[in-house]
Design a protein around this motif. Structure first.
Motif, PDB file in Angstrom:
ATOM      1  N   ALA A 159      -0.363  -5.522  -3.310  1.00  0.00           N
ATOM      2  CA  ALA A 159      -1.247  -6.117  -2.299  1.00  0.00           C
ATOM      3  C   ALA A 159      -1.137  -5.394  -0.963  1.00  0.00           C
ATOM      4  O   ALA A 159      -2.111  -5.312  -0.199  1.00  0.00           O
ATOM      5  N   SER A 160       0.057  -4.865  -0.653  1.00  0.00           N
ATOM      6  CA  SER A 160       0.275  -4.201   0.636  1.00  0.00           C
ATOM      7  C   SER A 160      -0.268  -2.784   0.656  1.00  0.00           C
ATOM      8  O   SER A 160      -0.523  -2.231   1.725  1.00  0.00           O
ATOM      9  N   ARG A 161      -0.469  -2.191  -0.496  1.00  0.00           N
ATOM     10  CA  ARG A 161      -0.831  -0.778  -0.572  1.00  0.00           C
ATOM     11  C   ARG A 161      -2.090  -0.439   0.237  1.00  0.00           C
ATOM     12  O   ARG A 161      -2.063   0.503   1.045  1.00  0.00           O
ATOM     13  N   PRO A 162      -3.229  -1.128   0.074  1.00  0.00           N
ATOM     14  CA  PRO A 162      -4.426  -0.750   0.830  1.00  0.00           C
ATOM     15  C   PRO A 162      -4.223  -0.842   2.335  1.00  0.00           C
ATOM     16  O   PRO A 162      -4.722  -0.001   3.083  1.00  0.00           O
ATOM     17  N   VAL A 163      -3.510  -1.865   2.820  1.00  0.00           N
ATOM     18  CA  VAL A 163      -3.288  -2.034   4.257  1.00  0.00           C
ATOM     19  C   VAL A 163      -2.458  -0.882   4.800  1.00  0.00           C
ATOM     20  O   VAL A 163      -2.769  -0.307   5.857  1.00  0.00           O
ATOM     21  N   ILE A 164      -1.396  -0.522   4.090  1.00  0.00           N
ATOM     22  CA  ILE A 164      -0.533   0.566   4.541  1.00  0.00           C
ATOM     23  C   ILE A 164      -1.292   1.894   4.542  1.00  0.00           C
ATOM     24  O   ILE A 164      -1.167   2.699   5.468  1.00  0.00           O
ATOM     25  N   ASP A 165      -2.108   2.135   3.520  1.00  0.00           N
ATOM     26  CA  ASP A 165      -2.877   3.377   3.464  1.00  0.00           C
ATOM     27  C   ASP A 165      -3.876   3.457   4.620  1.00  0.00           C
ATOM     28  O   ASP A 165      -4.082   4.525   5.203  1.00  0.00           O
ATOM     29  N   GLN A 166      -4.520   2.334   4.966  1.00  0.00           N
ATOM     30  CA  GLN A 166      -5.455   2.337   6.089  1.00  0.00           C
ATOM     31  C   GLN A 166      -4.729   2.645   7.394  1.00  0.00           C
ATOM     32  O   GLN A 166      -5.226   3.419   8.221  1.00  0.00           O
ATOM     33  N   ALA A 167      -3.561   2.042   7.587  1.00  0.00           N
ATOM     34  CA  ALA A 167      -2.800   2.292   8.815  1.00  0.00           C
ATOM     35  C   ALA A 167      -2.372   3.757   8.896  1.00  0.00           C
ATOM     36  O   ALA A 167      -2.404   4.371   9.965  1.00  0.00           O
ATOM     37  N   ARG A 168      -1.983   4.332   7.781  1.00  0.00           N
ATOM     38  CA  ARG A 168      -1.626   5.752   7.769  1.00  0.00           C
ATOM     39  C   ARG A 168      -2.818   6.610   8.163  1.00  0.00           C
ATOM     40  O   ARG A 168      -2.692   7.574   8.921  1.00  0.00           O
ATOM     41  N   GLY A 169      -3.994   6.253   7.662  1.00  0.00           N
ATOM     42  CA  GLY A 169      -5.188   7.003   8.013  1.00  0.00           C
ATOM     43  C   GLY A 169      -5.494   6.937   9.500  1.00  0.00           C
ATOM     44  O   GLY A 169      -5.908   7.926  10.111  1.00  0.00           O
TER      45      GLY A 169
END
Length: 230
Positions: free
Chosen positions: A157-167
Motif C-alpha cells: 500500500a505504501s509503494r505508490p506514495v513513496i514512488d511519487q515522493a521520490r519523483g
C-alpha cells in the motif's frame, strides 16, 4: 519468523524487461526481470505481440522478478487472455521471494498461477486432533505469519506514495532515484516519522494549495538534502 521486506523498498527500483530465449519449434520462452508494477502489462503486451507466427506455447520464466504489487494480477490476466485468444497454453513459473509470497496470499498456485484449478479435488479425511503442545506451537506460528502478511500489505500500500515522493524530490532537487530514496529514508530517521508519512507530506506540500510540511519533517528533509549536497 523474520518478516520479509519487499526488495524494492530497500533497493533501487528496477524496470521490467522481458527477453525471448531460443527454444524448440513453436515454443516461446520469455525471461522476465525486474518489478511487476504499474506499466508491466504494456511491457508484456509488447513482448507477446513480437512473438513469431506459429507460436504454439508461451512459457514465462519469473526467476528474475524481485517485487510484485497489485499490477502483478493484471500481468497474469493479460498472459491468460493471450492464451485464450490464440488457443495456446501459457505458463508462468519459477517464482521466488516476495512475489511468491503474494501469490500465496491471494490463493494462487505458486508453481504456476495460470494452472487450471482442479474442479474435483480429492476428499481427504479429517486429520486427527493435534496434541496440545503441537497446537500451541501452530498457534504461535499462525500469529507470526499473520504479522508477516500485515507487513507485506502495508508495504504494498505504501509503494505508490513513496514512488511519487521520490519523483517529486528528483524533479525538485535534480537528484537520481537512488538519491531520492536515501533522502526520504534519512528524513524519516531524523524526524522519527514513518517513511510513508514523510512521503505523503511531501506529496501534499507539492500541490498548489497543499499544506506546508510539518516543522520536524521540514527540518529533517532540509538536513537530509544538505548531506547530499542538495
Amino acid at each position: 519468523m523474520t518478516p520479509v521486506a519487499p526488495p524494492s523498498l530497500v533497493e533501487r527500483s528496477r524496470p521490467l524487461t522481458i527477453d525471448r530465449r531460443a527454444a524448440g519449434t513453436g515454443r516461446a520462452v520469455l525471461r522476465v526481470r525486474g518489478e511487476l508494477v504499474h506499466g508491466c502489462v504494456d511491457v508484456l503486451a509488447e513482448a507477446l505481440d513480437e512473438l513469431p507466427a506459429g507460436t504454439a506455447r508461451v512459457e514465462l520464466d519469473m526467476t528474475g522478478v524481485i517485487f510484485m504489487d497489485t499490477a502483478g494480477r493484471q500481468f497474469l490476466d493479460t498472459l491468460r487472455d493471450y492464451g485464450r485468444r490464440h488457443l495456446v497454453p501459457v505458463s508462468a513459473t519459477n517464482w521466488h521471494g516476495q512475489p511468491r509470497r503474494i501469490l500465496e496470499l491471494i490463493g494462487l498456485d505458486t508453481s504456476d498461477p495460470l494452472r487450471p484449478a482442479d474442479r474435483n479435488p480429492p476428499v481427504l479425511p479429517s486429520p486427527a486432533p493435534l496434541p496440545s503442545p503441537v497446537s500451541l506451537e501452530r498457534a504461535e506460528q499462525l500469529h507470526e505469519l499473520r504479522e508477516e502478511i500485515e507487513h507485506l500489505r502495508r508495504a504494498i500500500a505504501s509503494r505508490p506514495v513513496i514512488d511519487q515522493a521520490r519523483g517529486i524530490l528528483m524533479a525538485t532537487h535534480s537528484c537520481t532515484s537512488d538519491e531520492a530514496w536515501h533522502i526520504l529514508r534519512e528524513a524519516s530517521q531524523l524526524s522519527n516519522t514513518k517513511l510513508h508519512t514523510v512521503a505523503a507530506a511531501i506529496i501534499s506540500g507539492a500541490e498548489s494549495d497543499g499544506p506546508p510540511l510539518p516543522g520536524e519533517v521540514r527540518l529533517a528533509l532540509r538536513r537530509a538534502l544538505a548531506r547530499r549536497g542538495r
